[in-house]
Design a protein around this motif. Sequence first.
Motif, mmCIF file in Angstrom:
data_model
loop_
_atom_site.group_PDB
_atom_site.id
_atom_site.type_symbol
_atom_site.label_atom_id
_atom_site.label_comp_id
_atom_site.label_asym_id
_atom_site.label_seq_id
_atom_site.Cartn_x
_atom_site.Cartn_y
_atom_site.Cartn_z
ATOM 1 N N MET A 198 -7.966 -5.226 -2.731
ATOM 2 C CA MET A 198 -6.041 -6.215 -2.869
ATOM 3 C C MET A 198 -6.294 -5.585 -1.104
ATOM 4 O O MET A 198 -5.812 -5.001 -0.644
ATOM 5 C CB MET A 198 -5.465 -4.634 -2.983
ATOM 6 C CG MET A 198 -6.019 -4.696 -4.882
ATOM 7 S SD MET A 198 -4.749 -3.953 -5.532
ATOM 8 C CE MET A 198 -5.325 -2.402 -5.350
ATOM 9 N N MET A 237 2.137 1.934 -3.551
ATOM 10 C CA MET A 237 1.263 1.794 -4.721
ATOM 11 C C MET A 237 1.337 3.610 -4.554
ATOM 12 O O MET A 237 1.257 4.497 -5.413
ATOM 13 C CB MET A 237 0.215 0.883 -4.642
ATOM 14 C CG MET A 237 -0.047 0.304 -5.630
ATOM 15 S SD MET A 237 -1.177 -1.265 -4.725
ATOM 16 C CE MET A 237 -1.858 -0.948 -3.680
ATOM 17 N N LYS A 265 -8.145 -9.680 -11.777
ATOM 18 C CA LYS A 265 -7.676 -8.787 -11.008
ATOM 19 C C LYS A 265 -6.812 -9.579 -10.003
ATOM 20 O O LYS A 265 -6.342 -8.588 -8.870
ATOM 21 C CB LYS A 265 -8.887 -8.138 -10.410
ATOM 22 C CG LYS A 265 -9.246 -6.210 -11.185
ATOM 23 C CD LYS A 265 -10.282 -5.709 -10.897
ATOM 24 C CE LYS A 265 -10.485 -4.012 -11.203
ATOM 25 N NZ LYS A 265 -10.886 -4.580 -12.838
ATOM 26 N N LYS A 307 1.979 7.000 -6.818
ATOM 27 C CA LYS A 307 1.410 7.309 -7.525
ATOM 28 C C LYS A 307 1.952 9.213 -6.993
ATOM 29 O O LYS A 307 1.236 9.780 -8.366
ATOM 30 C CB LYS A 307 0.351 6.466 -6.895
ATOM 31 C CG LYS A 307 -1.331 7.499 -7.140
ATOM 32 C CD LYS A 307 -2.421 7.345 -6.410
ATOM 33 C CE LYS A 307 -3.892 8.393 -7.432
ATOM 34 N NZ LYS A 307 -4.876 7.777 -6.315
ATOM 35 N N ARG A 312 -1.011 -7.121 -7.405
ATOM 36 C CA ARG A 312 -2.147 -7.835 -7.769
ATOM 37 C C ARG A 312 -1.493 -9.549 -7.885
ATOM 38 O O ARG A 312 -2.013 -10.060 -6.573
ATOM 39 C CB ARG A 312 -2.878 -7.976 -8.610
ATOM 40 C CG ARG A 312 -3.989 -6.265 -8.101
ATOM 41 C CD ARG A 312 -5.050 -6.148 -9.516
ATOM 42 N NE ARG A 312 -6.021 -4.630 -9.345
ATOM 43 C CZ ARG A 312 -6.526 -4.938 -8.490
ATOM 44 N NH1 ARG A 312 -6.838 -6.059 -8.094
ATOM 45 N NH2 ARG A 312 -7.186 -3.896 -8.871
ATOM 46 N N TYR A 345 0.564 -1.346 -0.111
ATOM 47 C CA TYR A 345 0.199 0.217 0.252
ATOM 48 C C TYR A 345 0.493 1.033 0.240
ATOM 49 O O TYR A 345 0.393 2.302 -0.600
ATOM 50 C CB TYR A 345 -1.113 0.239 1.118
ATOM 51 C CG TYR A 345 -1.886 -1.343 1.153
ATOM 52 C CD1 TYR A 345 -2.428 -1.878 0.405
ATOM 53 C CD2 TYR A 345 -1.072 -2.513 1.861
ATOM 54 C CE1 TYR A 345 -3.681 -2.917 -0.200
ATOM 55 C CE2 TYR A 345 -2.107 -3.527 2.714
ATOM 56 C CZ TYR A 345 -2.658 -3.846 1.272
ATOM 57 O OH TYR A 345 -3.933 -5.066 1.230
ATOM 58 N N GLU A 366 0.340 -1.079 -9.156
ATOM 59 C CA GLU A 366 -0.778 -2.328 -8.131
ATOM 60 C C GLU A 366 -0.839 -3.105 -9.684
ATOM 61 O O GLU A 366 -0.779 -4.040 -9.275
ATOM 62 C CB GLU A 366 -2.030 -1.260 -9.123
ATOM 63 C CG GLU A 366 -3.533 -1.867 -9.043
ATOM 64 C CD GLU A 366 -4.347 -1.355 -9.383
ATOM 65 O OE1 GLU A 366 -5.396 -1.837 -10.069
ATOM 66 O OE2 GLU A 366 -4.780 -0.142 -8.744
#
Length: 466
Positions: A463, A160, A277, A164, A438, A157, A434
């Motif tokens: 997720m 990511m 996903k 971003k 995944r 987390y 992402e």
Amino acid sequence: MKNNNSNSRRKFLQQIGATSLVAAASPLSSFANQAKAEERILRYEKGFSSNDTVRIGVIGYGVQGHFDLRTALRVPGVELAGICDLYTGRIQNAKEEHGNDLFVTTNYKDLLDRPDIDAVLICTTDVWHARIAIDALAKGKHVYCEKPMVYKIEEGYPVMEAAKKSGKVFQVGSQRVSSIGYAKAKELLAAGEIGDLNMVNAVYDRQSSIGAWEYTIPDDASALTTNWDMFIEATERMAFDAKKFFWWRAFKEVGTGVAGDLFIHLLSGSHLITGSKGPESIYSTGQFSYWKDGRNLPDVMSGVMQYPDSPEHQAYQLTLQVNFISGTGGQEVIRLVGSEGTIDVIGNDITVKHSLMPEAPGFGGYDSLFTFSKDMREKMQKEYDAKWTTAQRKRPTKEDIVFKAPQGYSDHLDHFTNFFDAIRDGKPVTEDAEFGFRAAAPALACNESYFTKEIINWDPVKMKLV
């Protein structure tokens, strides 16, 4: 790095839709009678966008660091600006290969502080991936991070989020994700070539000491020559162990075993092909069969994952297998099983085989019919013959096809080309943070399942562990 927005940049062409026949000595109608399936070579033209200079630093100059750097430097306009590794022998090796003037260091932050470095390749032990990635993004560097993207699920987390927020290019390194063969498999599956997908069988076996990570350990290995104190900063304190430094994949303290090394390649590839996903339930089991060398992660491991109905695909089950002492001699295959056939993805080549059901239902043979009375058998046979024609009782046939990548094709080079194109031209990467997470999360959940002997439940949309 220079900025060049010229419209004259060449486009990166992957014309996988068009194919050329290789085995075409006979009309296509006769292929069903031949032992060899029709073969097609995937048409492919290697192209690059602008060759604006991108200067890179390598963090972790072991086996994968060498391979990644070698491939990255094949992309026009990419230059090496520095190498970081904890082992002094690899620092010396870097100078021998790239010249004494090359900037080298045992502290990755020294590379991140250099203004002349645009991007870094993170090729370290798994336990360091998240920390270095976040630090690199904070320093304004583009990041190519080897799989698994993270060592623990909870690390995904912040990585990511950092990717971003940074506005920088972040790509995870997994095998085949940029492959023209995998892209063709995705196209065929989406077109319904094998009907409705219901199962994926993914295998990555080996049969060698090197394949089982028993890499050569140098004679001078010591806490001093490996900068051991820094090595264990990202994990628990422990006494120097040369195996944990050079065979790190086999030890849970610093690596993620076959799940983080090979399951993740299979997951990345199958997710690309299916557009998935991720799974909703994960179970894994393993054993120590042969490589009983002190490792604490198994050398034989299997996993079962259930993928739910989703907008991307119907529900399917996925099985994973890694066997480090496989009598096959080693194999890598993702088999997609549908209601009307299979797609075998082997390296960058794919084989499509068809098996279609007849329109008429089964009747007779290995059936309960013969257990009925004579009068009932005759009555039902008459009714069946009246309802179904001879043609409706036969299985339809469809030619098998083999798609092959052109000789010398490298999906590894394509993956790096995508990375540098994204840096130069803002193109999307094929495996962003992402996508990488995944694939990483279910793989890491396999280790959790192995140790706890429990089914791990996962929400593939949010997720999150359930």
